[in-house]
Design an enzyme around this catalytic site. Structure first.
Site, PDB file in Angstrom:
ATOM      1  N   ASP A  32       0.832  -1.211   0.000  1.00 40.06           N
ATOM      2  CA  ASP A  32       0.000   0.000   0.000  1.00 40.06           C
ATOM      3  C   ASP A  32       0.867   1.261   0.000  1.00 40.06           C
ATOM      4  O   ASP A  32       2.004   1.251   0.466  1.00 40.06           O
ATOM      5  CB  ASP A  32      -0.924  -0.033   1.233  1.00 40.06           C
ATOM      6  CG  ASP A  32      -2.090   0.924   1.090  1.00 40.06           C
ATOM      7  OD1 ASP A  32      -2.345   1.415  -0.028  1.00 40.06           O
ATOM      8  OD2 ASP A  32      -2.753   1.189   2.121  1.00 40.06           O
ATOM      9  N   ASN A  34       1.222   3.436  -2.838  1.00 37.65           N
ATOM     10  CA  ASN A  34       1.772   3.857  -4.138  1.00 37.65           C
ATOM     11  C   ASN A  34       1.330   5.274  -4.508  1.00 37.65           C
ATOM     12  O   ASN A  34       2.133   6.083  -4.976  1.00 37.65           O
ATOM     13  CB  ASN A  34       1.303   2.913  -5.252  1.00 37.65           C
ATOM     14  CG  ASN A  34       1.855   1.520  -5.096  1.00 37.65           C
ATOM     15  OD1 ASN A  34       2.742   1.292  -4.283  1.00 37.65           O
ATOM     16  ND2 ASN A  34       1.330   0.583  -5.875  1.00 37.65           N
ATOM     17  N   TRP A  37       2.936   7.914  -2.279  1.00 36.29           N
ATOM     18  CA  TRP A  37       4.356   8.053  -2.626  1.00 36.29           C
ATOM     19  C   TRP A  37       4.495   8.979  -3.836  1.00 36.29           C
ATOM     20  O   TRP A  37       5.327   9.892  -3.837  1.00 36.29           O
ATOM     21  CB  TRP A  37       4.946   6.675  -2.951  1.00 36.29           C
ATOM     22  CG  TRP A  37       6.380   6.733  -3.389  1.00 36.29           C
ATOM     23  CD1 TRP A  37       7.488   6.750  -2.588  1.00 36.29           C
ATOM     24  CD2 TRP A  37       6.857   6.808  -4.744  1.00 36.29           C
ATOM     25  NE1 TRP A  37       8.620   6.823  -3.363  1.00 36.29           N
ATOM     26  CE2 TRP A  37       8.263   6.864  -4.685  1.00 36.29           C
ATOM     27  CE3 TRP A  37       6.227   6.830  -5.994  1.00 36.29           C
ATOM     28  CZ2 TRP A  37       9.058   6.935  -5.827  1.00 36.29           C
ATOM     29  CZ3 TRP A  37       7.015   6.905  -7.132  1.00 36.29           C
ATOM     30  CH2 TRP A  37       8.418   6.953  -7.046  1.00 36.29           C
ATOM     31  N   HIS A  49       2.352   3.351  -8.866  1.00 40.46           N
ATOM     32  CA  HIS A  49       2.107   1.937  -9.184  1.00 40.46           C
ATOM     33  C   HIS A  49       3.262   1.370 -10.003  1.00 40.46           C
ATOM     34  O   HIS A  49       3.703   0.251  -9.805  1.00 40.46           O
ATOM     35  CB  HIS A  49       0.795   1.776  -9.961  1.00 40.46           C
ATOM     36  CG  HIS A  49      -0.411   2.202  -9.184  1.00 40.46           C
ATOM     37  ND1 HIS A  49      -0.608   1.836  -7.869  1.00 40.46           N
ATOM     38  CD2 HIS A  49      -1.484   2.966  -9.522  1.00 40.46           C
ATOM     39  CE1 HIS A  49      -1.749   2.357  -7.445  1.00 40.46           C
ATOM     40  NE2 HIS A  49      -2.295   3.047  -8.420  1.00 40.46           N
ATOM     41  N   SER A  77      -7.643  -5.369  -5.136  1.00 38.88           N
ATOM     42  CA  SER A  77      -8.741  -5.954  -4.354  1.00 38.88           C
ATOM     43  C   SER A  77     -10.053  -5.893  -5.137  1.00 38.88           C
ATOM     44  O   SER A  77     -10.176  -5.131  -6.113  1.00 38.88           O
ATOM     45  CB  SER A  77      -8.898  -5.195  -3.028  1.00 38.88           C
ATOM     46  OG  SER A  77      -9.527  -3.953  -3.245  1.00 38.88           O
ATOM     47  N   THR A  78     -11.022  -6.661  -4.674  1.00 40.53           N
ATOM     48  CA  THR A  78     -12.344  -6.626  -5.317  1.00 40.53           C
ATOM     49  C   THR A  78     -12.993  -5.252  -5.135  1.00 40.53           C
ATOM     50  O   THR A  78     -13.949  -4.930  -5.828  1.00 40.53           O
ATOM     51  CB  THR A  78     -13.270  -7.720  -4.738  1.00 40.53           C
ATOM     52  OG1 THR A  78     -13.183  -7.690  -3.300  1.00 40.53           O
ATOM     53  CG2 THR A  78     -12.899  -9.110  -5.215  1.00 40.53           C
ATOM     54  N   GLU A  79     -12.460  -4.445  -4.215  1.00 38.99           N
ATOM     55  CA  GLU A  79     -12.990  -3.095  -3.987  1.00 38.99           C
ATOM     56  C   GLU A  79     -12.252  -2.045  -4.833  1.00 38.99           C
ATOM     57  O   GLU A  79     -12.733  -0.917  -4.981  1.00 38.99           O
ATOM     58  CB  GLU A  79     -12.866  -2.708  -2.507  1.00 38.99           C
ATOM     59  CG  GLU A  79     -13.855  -3.414  -1.588  1.00 38.99           C
ATOM     60  CD  GLU A  79     -13.546  -4.900  -1.416  1.00 38.99           C
ATOM     61  OE1 GLU A  79     -12.359  -5.254  -1.294  1.00 38.99           O
ATOM     62  OE2 GLU A  79     -14.491  -5.704  -1.437  1.00 38.99           O
ATOM     63  N   ARG A  83     -12.116   2.609  -8.187  1.00 34.31           N
ATOM     64  CA  ARG A  83     -11.206   3.705  -8.566  1.00 34.31           C
ATOM     65  C   ARG A  83     -11.490   4.178  -9.996  1.00 34.31           C
ATOM     66  O   ARG A  83     -12.121   3.465 -10.766  1.00 34.31           O
ATOM     67  CB  ARG A  83      -9.754   3.220  -8.448  1.00 34.31           C
ATOM     68  CG  ARG A  83      -9.423   2.874  -7.016  1.00 34.31           C
ATOM     69  CD  ARG A  83      -7.973   2.529  -6.849  1.00 34.31           C
ATOM     70  NE  ARG A  83      -7.687   2.236  -5.452  1.00 34.31           N
ATOM     71  CZ  ARG A  83      -6.499   2.244  -4.899  1.00 34.31           C
ATOM     72  NH1 ARG A  83      -5.443   2.525  -5.650  1.00 34.31           N
ATOM     73  NH2 ARG A  83      -6.338   1.969  -3.628  1.00 34.31           N
ATOM     74  N   LEU A 143      10.349 -20.780  -4.674  1.00 33.89           N
ATOM     75  CA  LEU A 143       9.378 -19.845  -4.101  1.00 33.89           C
ATOM     76  C   LEU A 143       8.076 -19.819  -4.906  1.00 33.89           C
ATOM     77  O   LEU A 143       8.103 -19.755  -6.137  1.00 33.89           O
ATOM     78  CB  LEU A 143       9.993 -18.438  -4.104  1.00 33.89           C
ATOM     79  CG  LEU A 143       9.054 -17.291  -3.719  1.00 33.89           C
ATOM     80  CD1 LEU A 143       8.807 -17.280  -2.214  1.00 33.89           C
ATOM     81  CD2 LEU A 143       9.636 -15.948  -4.160  1.00 33.89           C
ATOM     82  N   ARG A 206      -4.968  -1.591   8.920  1.00 29.37           N
ATOM     83  CA  ARG A 206      -6.181  -2.385   8.690  1.00 29.37           C
ATOM     84  C   ARG A 206      -5.885  -3.507   7.700  1.00 29.37           C
ATOM     85  O   ARG A 206      -4.840  -3.553   7.069  1.00 29.37           O
ATOM     86  CB  ARG A 206      -7.333  -1.494   8.208  1.00 29.37           C
ATOM     87  CG  ARG A 206      -7.009  -0.668   6.986  1.00 29.37           C
ATOM     88  CD  ARG A 206      -8.223   0.156   6.530  1.00 29.37           C
ATOM     89  NE  ARG A 206      -7.840   1.080   5.489  1.00 29.37           N
ATOM     90  CZ  ARG A 206      -7.589   2.382   5.670  1.00 29.37           C
ATOM     91  NH1 ARG A 206      -7.724   2.928   6.854  1.00 29.37           N
ATOM     92  NH2 ARG A 206      -7.210   3.140   4.652  1.00 29.37           N
TER      93      ARG A 206
HETATM   94  C1  IPE Z   1      -5.515  -2.623  -0.138  1.00 30.54           C
HETATM   95  O1  IPE Z   1      -5.172  -1.282  -0.287  1.00 30.54           O
HETATM   96  C2  IPE Z   1      -5.510  -3.314  -1.473  1.00 30.54           C
HETATM   97  C3  IPE Z   1      -4.206  -3.482  -2.088  1.00 30.54           C
HETATM   98  C4  IPE Z   1      -3.048  -3.143  -1.584  1.00 30.54           C
HETATM   99  C5  IPE Z   1      -4.219  -4.123  -3.369  1.00 30.54           C
HETATM  100  P1  IPE Z   1      -6.268  -0.149  -0.447  1.00 30.54           P
HETATM  101  O2  IPE Z   1      -5.519   1.116  -0.615  1.00 30.54           O
HETATM  102  O3  IPE Z   1      -7.236  -0.511  -1.503  1.00 30.54           O
HETATM  103  O4  IPE Z   1      -7.006  -0.206   0.966  1.00 30.54           O
HETATM  104  P2  IPE Z   1      -7.867   0.894   1.737  1.00 30.54           P
HETATM  105  O5  IPE Z   1      -8.888   1.407   0.769  1.00 30.54           O
HETATM  106  O6  IPE Z   1      -6.921   1.958   2.161  1.00 30.54           O
HETATM  107  O7  IPE Z   1      -8.448   0.165   2.899  1.00 30.54           O
HETATM  108  C1  IPE Z   2      -1.602   0.290  -3.309  1.00 26.20           C
HETATM  109  O1  IPE Z   2      -1.385   1.664  -3.369  1.00 26.20           O
HETATM  110  C2  IPE Z   2      -1.875  -0.325  -4.659  1.00 26.20           C
HETATM  111  C3  IPE Z   2      -3.270  -0.691  -4.896  1.00 26.20           C
HETATM  112  C4  IPE Z   2      -4.227  -0.644  -4.028  1.00 26.20           C
HETATM  113  C5  IPE Z   2      -3.601  -1.166  -6.207  1.00 26.20           C
HETATM  114  P1  IPE Z   2      -2.582   2.694  -3.371  1.00 26.20           P
HETATM  115  O2  IPE Z   2      -2.972   2.960  -4.771  1.00 26.20           O
HETATM  116  O3  IPE Z   2      -3.690   2.241  -2.493  1.00 26.20           O
HETATM  117  O4  IPE Z   2      -1.871   3.965  -2.749  1.00 26.20           O
HETATM  118  P2  IPE Z   2      -2.488   4.952  -1.687  1.00 26.20           P
HETATM  119  O5  IPE Z   2      -2.947   4.123  -0.536  1.00 26.20           O
HETATM  120  O6  IPE Z   2      -3.616   5.663  -2.359  1.00 26.20           O
HETATM  121  O7  IPE Z   2      -1.363   5.848  -1.329  1.00 26.20           O
HETATM  122 MG    MG Z   3      -4.067   2.447  -0.538  1.00 26.49          MG
END
Ligand code: IPE
Ligand code: IPE
Ligand code: MG
Length: 252
Positions: A32, A34, A37, A49, A77-79, A83, A143, A206
């Protein structure tokens, strides 16, 4: 306080300072941060990413060197479909880009690529890249690099419940005799041991719908570091901390 002093004087972990007989068998990572950053550098989110792919490479190689058997990486994720389409489209191109660059080296290192997630909804170019990698590495014995892509724990458990109900309705199993092993075998992670160690980067504390059944007794390790900055040293620090934990599983 004492902990802070201790950690200041503790030697930086290296492959040599880790105890070889207590290496976690399965490490799972919520990659998490990206977007944040990238933002902190004045770049578009997708640049984060893209840079995160290099961290995937670094951590895969570090896990391989340590003799970790399974590395599960939460990639989408499925959520995450919520985006903007442009970001989702970008993310869906990363597996083919990553594998185009890294597959030969993964093969040379005996790595076995797997995917844990739902194929429905994934673009065909994404699936095809992954399926090629999965097929070409199926016989490898090193691995296991398991990409959690279009993965969600609630969907995984609901689908498992549905499948068990179906099998019961068809008379193949008795609801009263159902065991945890029956349930586990039907999860997407079926056949893999539970993660020993869960790492989440970016300071979020979380689980975000990740492996909720499988993480029941995993050791959790969080860091403020954003995923694109996550280095081999950070990874070794997590494993080193894991080795200092006493796992009790409810016992003494
Ligand atoms: C969790 O990160 C999913 C992945 C790293 C692929 P999210 O950025 O989607 O999680 P929330 O929304 O902060 O809980
Ligand atoms: C994790 O980074 C990658 C994915 C969830 C695909 P994020 O895209 O969630 O980065 P933040 O949390 O918005 O910084
Ligand atoms: Mg995130």
């Amino acid at each position: 306080m004492l902990d802070r002093i201790r950690s200041r004087f503790r030697r930086k972990p290296s492959v040599k300072t880790l105890s070889p007989d207590n290496i976690p068998q399965h490490v799972a990572i919520i990659m998490d941060g990206n977007g944040r950053w990238a933002k902190s550098r004045g770049l578009p989110r997708v640049a984060g990413h893209h840079s995160g792919m290099k961290a995937v490479k670094r951590v895969t190689m570090a896990a391989d060197r340590l003799g970790i058997k399974y590395l599960t990486l939460y990639a989408f994720s499925t959520e995450n479909w919520k985006r903007p389409k442009s970001e989702v489209d970008f993310l869906m191109k990363l597996p083919q880009e990553f594998l185009a660059i890294e597959l030969e080296e993964l093969i040379a290192n005996n790595v076995q690529v797997r995917m844990m997630g739902y194929k429905e909804g994934l673009p065909s170019h994404t699936l095809q890249a992954l399926e090629t990698a999965i097929e070409r590495t199926a016989g490898n014995t090193g691995l296991v690099l398991n990409f959690a892509l279009n993965y969600g724990s609630r969907k995984e458990m609901m689908d498992t419940v549905r499948q068990l109900c179906q099998e019961a309705a068809e008379g193949h199993l008795q609801p009263g005799g159902l065991t945890e092993a029956d349930f586990e075998a039907r999860l997407l992670s079926g056949g893999m041991p539970d993660p020993d160690l869960l790492i989440r980067t970016s300071g979020e504390l979380r689980i975000s719908n990740f492996m909720m059944w499988q993480l029941a007794y995993s050791e959790l390790w969080f860091t403020e570091v954003y995923w694109p900055e996550f280095s081999e040293e950070h990874f070794l620090e997590a494993v080193s901390e894991y080795q200092r934990r006493a796992r009790r599983y409810g016992g003494l």
